[in-house]
Write a protein that holds these residues in place. Structure first.
Motif, short mmCIF file in Angstrom:
data_model
loop_
_atom_site.label_atom_id
_atom_site.label_comp_id
_atom_site.label_asym_id
_atom_site.label_seq_id
_atom_site.Cartn_x
_atom_site.Cartn_y
_atom_site.Cartn_z
N ILE A 1 -1.03 -2.80 -13.77
CA ILE A 1 -0.30 -1.65 -14.29
C ILE A 1 -0.52 -0.48 -13.34
N ARG A 2 0.57 0.08 -12.82
CA ARG A 2 0.48 1.15 -11.82
C ARG A 2 1.28 2.36 -12.24
N SER A 3 0.82 3.53 -11.79
CA SER A 3 1.60 4.75 -11.95
C SER A 3 2.63 4.79 -10.83
N SER A 4 3.56 5.73 -10.89
CA SER A 4 4.57 5.84 -9.84
C SER A 4 3.93 6.17 -8.49
N GLN A 5 2.86 6.98 -8.50
CA GLN A 5 2.16 7.31 -7.26
C GLN A 5 1.48 6.08 -6.66
N GLN A 6 0.89 5.24 -7.53
CA GLN A 6 0.24 4.02 -7.07
C GLN A 6 1.26 3.02 -6.54
N GLU A 7 2.41 2.96 -7.16
CA GLU A 7 3.49 2.09 -6.66
C GLU A 7 3.89 2.50 -5.25
N ALA B 1 1.31 1.01 2.09
CA ALA B 1 0.25 0.17 2.68
C ALA B 1 0.81 -1.19 3.10
N THR B 2 1.63 -1.78 2.25
CA THR B 2 2.23 -3.08 2.56
C THR B 2 3.14 -2.98 3.78
N SER B 3 3.90 -1.91 3.86
CA SER B 3 4.82 -1.71 4.99
C SER B 3 4.06 -1.60 6.31
N ILE B 4 2.94 -0.88 6.30
CA ILE B 4 2.14 -0.72 7.52
C ILE B 4 1.61 -2.06 8.00
N ILE B 5 1.10 -2.86 7.07
CA ILE B 5 0.56 -4.18 7.44
C ILE B 5 1.68 -5.10 7.92
N ASP B 6 2.82 -5.07 7.24
CA ASP B 6 3.95 -5.92 7.64
C ASP B 6 4.42 -5.60 9.05
N ASP B 7 4.44 -4.32 9.42
CA ASP B 7 4.86 -3.92 10.77
C ASP B 7 3.93 -4.51 11.84
N ILE B 8 2.64 -4.53 11.55
CA ILE B 8 1.67 -5.09 12.50
C ILE B 8 1.86 -6.61 12.62
N VAL B 9 2.09 -7.26 11.49
CA VAL B 9 2.28 -8.72 11.49
C VAL B 9 3.48 -9.10 12.34
N GLU B 10 4.54 -8.32 12.28
CA GLU B 10 5.75 -8.61 13.05
C GLU B 10 5.50 -8.53 14.56
N ILE C 1 -4.02 6.33 2.04
CA ILE C 1 -3.00 5.58 1.29
C ILE C 1 -3.67 4.56 0.37
N VAL C 2 -4.66 3.84 0.91
CA VAL C 2 -5.33 2.80 0.12
C VAL C 2 -6.06 3.41 -1.08
N ILE C 3 -6.71 4.56 -0.87
CA ILE C 3 -7.42 5.22 -1.96
C ILE C 3 -6.47 5.58 -3.10
N SER C 4 -5.21 5.84 -2.76
CA SER C 4 -4.21 6.20 -3.77
C SER C 4 -3.69 4.99 -4.53
N CYS C 5 -4.03 3.77 -4.06
CA CYS C 5 -3.57 2.55 -4.73
C CYS C 5 -4.45 2.23 -5.94
N ALA C 6 -3.94 1.40 -6.83
CA ALA C 6 -4.73 0.92 -7.96
C ALA C 6 -5.91 0.10 -7.43
N LEU C 7 -7.00 0.06 -8.19
CA LEU C 7 -8.22 -0.61 -7.73
C LEU C 7 -7.97 -2.08 -7.40
N GLU C 8 -7.22 -2.78 -8.23
CA GLU C 8 -6.93 -4.20 -7.98
C GLU C 8 -6.11 -4.36 -6.71
N ASP C 9 -5.19 -3.42 -6.45
CA ASP C 9 -4.39 -3.49 -5.23
C ASP C 9 -5.26 -3.23 -4.00
N GLN C 10 -6.24 -2.35 -4.11
CA GLN C 10 -7.16 -2.09 -3.00
C GLN C 10 -7.89 -3.37 -2.60
#
Length: 251
Positions: A147-153, A159-168, A204-213
């Motif tokens: 369960i996430r707030s809009s800020q956590q979403e 965070a996902t976008s940054i990692i995806d860019d590196i993977v590419e 950015i990671v600190i702003s994520c939900a704990l489970e997402d971190q």
């Protein structure tokens, strides 16, 4: 009959070469930890539930109880359910991690250098077995929602976008991508990191939900392991290419 036994022995030998003893020991240790974790979570949950049951009996209401007492009993029942829900989520999360671990091991075996050092027939049979195991593992669906707030979403999306860019860019620049992954991973750990921390990613990671971190950290660790395995395989293949001309020249 003897031919089948010999062929089976060759396949067993090929499988043993494909996975190093160190990796097997590491994976077994990881599996044991997950199993112990699930067991401990279940035992703790049962102990807490029993403790609550000893305090208050919620089987049925007594007519002499006040409304406050009845509300207290209902609250105690919900507290017991909350304990069981958390134990369920923890156990499911541990199973989810084990699924990821198994998939990573299968992929590591498929991409290992040892798969190139066996006969075509052995490789084909091992590949079919690995594909079958991969399919069976993927058929196990485990989803622990968060369960996430809009800020956590929004933070998770960034965070996902940054990692995806590196993977590419991994194949085009493995060394540079590895350094960036290390910097991102350093932003997810509490101990002193060996490389500079990516401060922007850390915020950015600190702003994520704990489970997402936790999931972000696990993904970065998996990527770093895959990059390291790829680097080792490249070195081994390059070493063989360098050695062959020398061997031909000495004959």
């Amino acid at each position: 009959m003897l031919g089948n036994v010999s062929r089976g022995s060759q396949l067993d030998s090929a499988v043993c070469r494909a996975v190093t003893s160190t990796e097997v020991h590491c994976r077994k240790s990881h599996l044991k930890k997950n199993i112990d974790y699930i067991y401990d979570a279940s035992v703790m949950a049962q102990a807490k539930i029993q403790a609550k049951l000893n305090e208050v009996s919620c089987s049925k209401f007594n007519r002499t109880l006040s409304m406050a007492d009845r509300a207290g009993q209902l609250l105690a029942g919900l507290d017991q359910l909350e304990i069981r829900v958390e134990a369920l989520r923890e156990a499911a999360s541990a199973m989810e991690q084990e699924r990821e671990c198994i998939l990573e091991m299968i992929q590591s075996l498929q991409n290992s250098q040892e798969m190139h050092n066996i006969s075509a027939g052995e490789k084909e049979e091992l590949t079919l077995t690995a594909d079958r195991l991969m399919g069976r593992t993927l058929s196990v669906e485990i989803n622990v929602g968060t369960i996430r707030s809009s800020q956590q979403e929004e933070a998770l999306r960034k965070a996902t976008s940054i990692i995806d860019d590196i993977v590419e860019k991994l194949l085009a620049d493995m060394a540079g991508s590895r350094q960036r992954l290390l910097a991102l991973h350093s932003a997810c750990v509490t101990e002193a990191p060996p490389v500079p921390v990516d401060q922007k990613f850390q915020a950015i990671v600190i702003s994520c939900a704990l489970e997402d971190q936790k999931k972000i950290k696990r993904r970065l660790e998996m990527l770093l392991r895959n990059v390291e395995n790829a680097r080792k395989n490249i070195k081994i293949m390059d070493h063989h290419k360098v050695e062959h001309p020398k061997a031909n020249g000495s004959q």
